[in-house]
Structures are given as structure tokens and as C-alpha cells.
Design a protein around this motif. Sequence first.
Motif, PDB file in Angstrom:
ATOM      1  N   ALA A 128      39.079  27.054  50.479  1.00  0.00           N
ATOM      2  CA  ALA A 128      39.370  27.207  49.049  1.00  0.00           C
ATOM      3  C   ALA A 128      38.116  26.873  48.248  1.00  0.00           C
ATOM      4  CB  ALA A 128      40.504  26.255  48.660  1.00  0.00           C
ATOM      5  N   ASP A 129      37.868  27.647  47.187  1.00  0.00           N
ATOM      6  CA  ASP A 129      36.756  27.356  46.283  1.00  0.00           C
ATOM      7  C   ASP A 129      37.271  27.634  44.863  1.00  0.00           C
ATOM      8  OD1 ASP A 129      34.547  27.348  44.652  1.00  0.00           O
ATOM      9  OD2 ASP A 129      33.208  28.236  46.143  1.00  0.00           O
ATOM     10  N   PRO A 130      37.452  26.589  44.068  1.00  0.00           N
ATOM     11  CA  PRO A 130      38.096  26.772  42.754  1.00  0.00           C
ATOM     12  C   PRO A 130      37.237  27.540  41.753  1.00  0.00           C
ATOM     13  CG  PRO A 130      37.379  24.477  43.044  1.00  0.00           C
ATOM     14  CD  PRO A 130      37.135  25.172  44.347  1.00  0.00           C
ATOM     15  N   ASP A 131      35.971  27.790  42.076  1.00  0.00           N
ATOM     16  CA  ASP A 131      35.084  28.432  41.094  1.00  0.00           C
ATOM     17  C   ASP A 131      34.562  29.794  41.536  1.00  0.00           C
ATOM     18  OD1 ASP A 131      35.166  26.298  39.239  1.00  0.00           O
ATOM     19  OD2 ASP A 131      33.946  25.137  40.629  1.00  0.00           O
ATOM     20  N   ARG A 132      35.054  30.297  42.658  1.00  0.00           N
ATOM     21  CA  ARG A 132      34.481  31.531  43.194  1.00  0.00           C
ATOM     22  C   ARG A 132      35.535  32.635  43.299  1.00  0.00           C
ATOM     23  NH1 ARG A 132      29.775  32.440  46.913  1.00  0.00           N
ATOM     24  NH2 ARG A 132      29.246  30.563  45.786  1.00  0.00           N
ATOM     25  N   VAL A 133      35.097  33.857  42.942  1.00  0.00           N
ATOM     26  CA  VAL A 133      35.930  35.049  43.124  1.00  0.00           C
ATOM     27  C   VAL A 133      35.167  35.978  44.063  1.00  0.00           C
ATOM     28  CG1 VAL A 133      36.916  37.055  41.956  1.00  0.00           C
ATOM     29  CG2 VAL A 133      36.949  34.853  40.833  1.00  0.00           C
ATOM     30  N   VAL A 134      35.841  36.549  45.044  1.00  0.00           N
ATOM     31  CA  VAL A 134      35.197  37.500  45.940  1.00  0.00           C
ATOM     32  C   VAL A 134      35.741  38.889  45.609  1.00  0.00           C
ATOM     33  CG1 VAL A 134      34.697  38.107  48.339  1.00  0.00           C
ATOM     34  CG2 VAL A 134      35.087  35.707  47.709  1.00  0.00           C
ATOM     35  N   ILE A 135      34.828  39.825  45.383  1.00  0.00           N
ATOM     36  CA  ILE A 135      35.234  41.167  44.942  1.00  0.00           C
ATOM     37  C   ILE A 135      34.524  42.208  45.808  1.00  0.00           C
ATOM     38  CG2 ILE A 135      35.494  42.701  42.956  1.00  0.00           C
ATOM     39  CD1 ILE A 135      34.773  40.266  41.158  1.00  0.00           C
ATOM     40  N   LEU A 146      40.053  41.575  46.411  1.00  0.00           N
ATOM     41  CA  LEU A 146      39.846  40.612  45.323  1.00  0.00           C
ATOM     42  C   LEU A 146      40.440  39.298  45.792  1.00  0.00           C
ATOM     43  CD1 LEU A 146      39.015  40.141  42.350  1.00  0.00           C
ATOM     44  CD2 LEU A 146      41.280  40.928  41.673  1.00  0.00           C
ATOM     45  N   LEU A 147      39.613  38.269  45.814  1.00  0.00           N
ATOM     46  CA  LEU A 147      40.088  36.958  46.257  1.00  0.00           C
ATOM     47  C   LEU A 147      39.752  35.966  45.150  1.00  0.00           C
ATOM     48  CD1 LEU A 147      39.623  35.469  49.794  1.00  0.00           C
ATOM     49  CD2 LEU A 147      38.763  34.220  47.807  1.00  0.00           C
ATOM     50  N   LEU A 148      40.756  35.248  44.697  1.00  0.00           N
ATOM     51  CA  LEU A 148      40.515  34.374  43.546  1.00  0.00           C
ATOM     52  C   LEU A 148      41.312  33.083  43.662  1.00  0.00           C
ATOM     53  CD1 LEU A 148      42.461  35.671  40.416  1.00  0.00           C
ATOM     54  CD2 LEU A 148      42.865  36.534  42.715  1.00  0.00           C
ATOM     55  N   PRO A 149      40.808  32.017  43.003  1.00  0.00           N
ATOM     56  CA  PRO A 149      41.567  30.771  43.000  1.00  0.00           C
ATOM     57  C   PRO A 149      42.766  30.876  42.063  1.00  0.00           C
ATOM     58  CG  PRO A 149      39.511  30.512  41.753  1.00  0.00           C
ATOM     59  CD  PRO A 149      39.510  31.904  42.298  1.00  0.00           C
TER      60      PRO A 149
END
Length: 212
Positions: A128-135, A146-149
Motif C-alpha cells: 500500500a502507498d497512500p500517495d501513489r497512483v499507478v496508471i 488504474l491503481l489508487l489508494p
Amino acid sequence: MSARLVVVPMKDPARAKTRLGAVLPPARRARLASLLFTRVLHRLQRAQADATHPFEIATVTASPAIAELAHGLGVRVIPEGATGGLNGAIRQAAGWAVLRGHHGMAVLPGDLAAPTQRDLLALLDRPADPDRVVICASADGGTNALLLPLPARMDFHYGPGSFMAHCAAARAAGLDPETPALASLRHDIDRQEDLSALLTHPLRATLAEVRP
Ligand SMILES: Nc1nc2c(ncn2[C@@H]2O[C@H](COP(=O)(O)OP(=O)(O)OP(=O)(O)O)[C@@H](O)[C@H]2O)c(=O)[nH]1
Ligand SMILES: O=C(O)[C@H](O)COP(=O)(O)O
């Protein structure tokens, strides 16, 4: 706090793949949509078995046929209300996931052509990474991963040009967008040429499947 939730949104197959309307009759389009969806779920389940960071799999759908198919595979079903298309469905899924304590969500379309185990793990098997979005972009500038916290700090912008829109929304929300080049996630089956590529290069698709 429980695992990340991986959500595969899925339309009623009878209304899916309309851009293939010129080359496939309705019954075949529905069959193709269901087959692609089933294959994406199978591949996710295979990745799930190998992941060191556990994730759960769900579909968000208003279709009883898709719900039944998902249940048969042991995949959770998030019932879609009257939402206003894909973005509404994904917002519902994010809300559902927050209520169940998921710390993050990944969204993958149900029409990916041939996602590999390696690329699925590269996307999903991460802490988990509360500040990162993977697109991950689709070949035509859409968003194929799309992966988001959670809770979501950015809105969803599926539709034409959504990759750039999601990158901008992430930055505006103070999130750090990561855009890895995961080749097998670039291709979905939208148009006749996507279908032709899948059919005329069965070996390529098979090789992608067995690539370590
Ligand atoms: N739950 C849900 N899923 C959707 C909705 N619209 C699209 N999807 C799914 O989102 C993914 C990507 O959608 P598209 O690439 O537009 O696929 P499609 O809608 O089957 O194809 P077209 O009819 O040609 O646009 C597919 O898995 C669709 O089933 C929606 O309103 N609700
Ligand atoms: O990915 C998106 O933003 C849209 O849902 C559709 O894009 P596509 O044309 O790549 O399927």
C-alpha cells in the motif's frame, strides 16, 4: 485494514462491444465479451495465487448473467445501481471497497486482450502507498489499469483520452502518478483491428501467456 481490491467493471454482455457491430452479430459480441471477461478473471486469480501482497477480486456489474458467472468463479460481485456509465460504476466500487476496509483499489477492464502474469504482478503485487497512483495507458490513450489508494482522493475520468485525464487528476489531488510500461496491459479488444490482431497472431498471444 484489509487487502487491496481489484475491480473488473463489466457491462451486460448483450450491450458490450458495440464498436465491433460491423463485424460481429450481437450474439457473438456478447459471447466474446463474456469470454474475455472470464479470461481476465482467470488470469487475475492466477496472479493472486502468486502475489506476496494479497488482493481480492470483484466485478461491478448490473448484469445478472455476469454476476452468476463471477459467483461461479468465486469472484465477489458489487451490484451496480443506476450510475451513469463506467465512471459511476467505478465510483460505486470505490465506495463499496472503503466500507469493507480496503486500503486501495485497482481497476482493470474486462476486455484486455492478453494480460500476462508478469505484468499483472508488476501492477498489483506492491505494498500500500497512500500517495501513489499507478496508471497504465491503453494503445489508444484510454486507461487499462488504474491503481489508487482509498478513500479515493481523485475522481474517475474514463472515456476518450482518459490516461492523460487520470494523470492530471492524480497530480491535482497531490498524488504521485506512476506510469509503468506494461506492454500486455496496453491492448484491449475494442475495434476490428484489435480482433484481427488477436486472431491472426495466436502464437504471439500464446507466447505472451507463457512468458515467465
Ligand atoms: N459496470 C460497468 N462496466 C462498464 C460500463 N461501461 C463499460 N464497462 C466495462 O468497462 C470495460 C471497458 O469498456 P469498453 O472498452 O467501452 O468496452 P465495451 O463497452 O464493451 O465496448 P463498446 O461498446 O465498443 O464501447 C469493459 O469491461 C466494459 O464491460 C458500465 O456502464 N458499467
Ligand atoms: O479506457 C477508457 O478510458 C475508456 O473506458 C475506454 O477506452 P478504450 O477506447 O481504450 O476502451
